[in-house]
Design an enzyme around this catalytic site. Sequence first.
Site, PDB file in Angstrom:
ATOM      1  N   LYS A 120       0.828  -1.204   0.000  1.00 19.76           N
ATOM      2  CA  LYS A 120       0.000   0.000   0.000  1.00 19.76           C
ATOM      3  C   LYS A 120       0.868   1.263   0.000  1.00 19.76           C
ATOM      4  O   LYS A 120       0.642   2.193  -0.785  1.00 19.76           O
ATOM      5  CB  LYS A 120      -0.931   0.020   1.213  1.00 19.76           C
ATOM      6  CG  LYS A 120      -1.890   1.202   1.218  1.00 19.76           C
ATOM      7  CD  LYS A 120      -2.648   1.301   2.530  1.00 19.76           C
ATOM      8  CE  LYS A 120      -1.787   1.886   3.624  1.00 19.76           C
ATOM      9  NZ  LYS A 120      -2.522   2.167   4.865  1.00 19.76           N
ATOM     10  N   ASP A 138      -6.626   1.086   1.117  1.00 20.99           N
ATOM     11  CA  ASP A 138      -6.605   1.171   2.576  1.00 20.99           C
ATOM     12  C   ASP A 138      -7.967   0.740   3.106  1.00 20.99           C
ATOM     13  O   ASP A 138      -8.795   0.206   2.364  1.00 20.99           O
ATOM     14  CB  ASP A 138      -6.251   2.587   3.031  1.00 20.99           C
ATOM     15  CG  ASP A 138      -7.356   3.592   2.738  1.00 20.99           C
ATOM     16  OD1 ASP A 138      -8.301   3.255   1.975  1.00 20.99           O
ATOM     17  OD2 ASP A 138      -7.294   4.707   3.276  1.00 20.99           O
TER      18      ASP A 138
END
Length: 212
Positions: A120, A138
């Site tokens: 991420k 997320d």
Amino acid sequence: MKKADVVELFTRLREIDPHPTTELDYRTPFELLVAVVLSAQATDVGVNKATRKLYPVANTPQAILDLGEDELKRYISTIGLFNGKAKNVIALCRILVDEYDSEVPRTREALEALPGVGRKTANVVLNTAFGVPTIAVDTHIFRVSNRTGLAPGKDVRAVEDKLEKIVPAEFKQDAHHWLILHGRYVCKARKPDCPQCVIRDLCRYKDKTAAA
């Protein structure tokens, strides 16, 4: 969600926010990298409060190394998990100085090899600092993608893979910013603000909230 609905969804999100970006404060790729590492399980607001004090003092890999781990902790002590994050930031700064001439690498593999940097974080840096059309999933994007029916998946990687397939190229650069902001301010976890949602009619969520 049908292809036409996906296009309409992102068209509407673009209309209300044509140029979305991260809410983390940064001026250089390195500042962004450190901010994203610090943001794990923390709010952007909390990270910004810390980096506004840290970056005027040390905002390069060598400057943070010169600062030292103990002093770095003092600047980021208000952020959750700051002990481990300080250790990771010092370690990644050492790698950047020793192996990359203090520059942030521009490949996923090199970024993910840095301490404290996962997929991420790498996606955020590639997208926001270097203009690569990646999608960083997320908790907000995971929730919005599943709740709306845009890209359902059991885990963040499954959602990312689906989004990569279904998001049209013209929207891909900004897609994750739109979805994060939508999840943060409208499609909130506990009580989504469905009456104010611009994609309400496209959304597959069964338990839409009513107007007060």
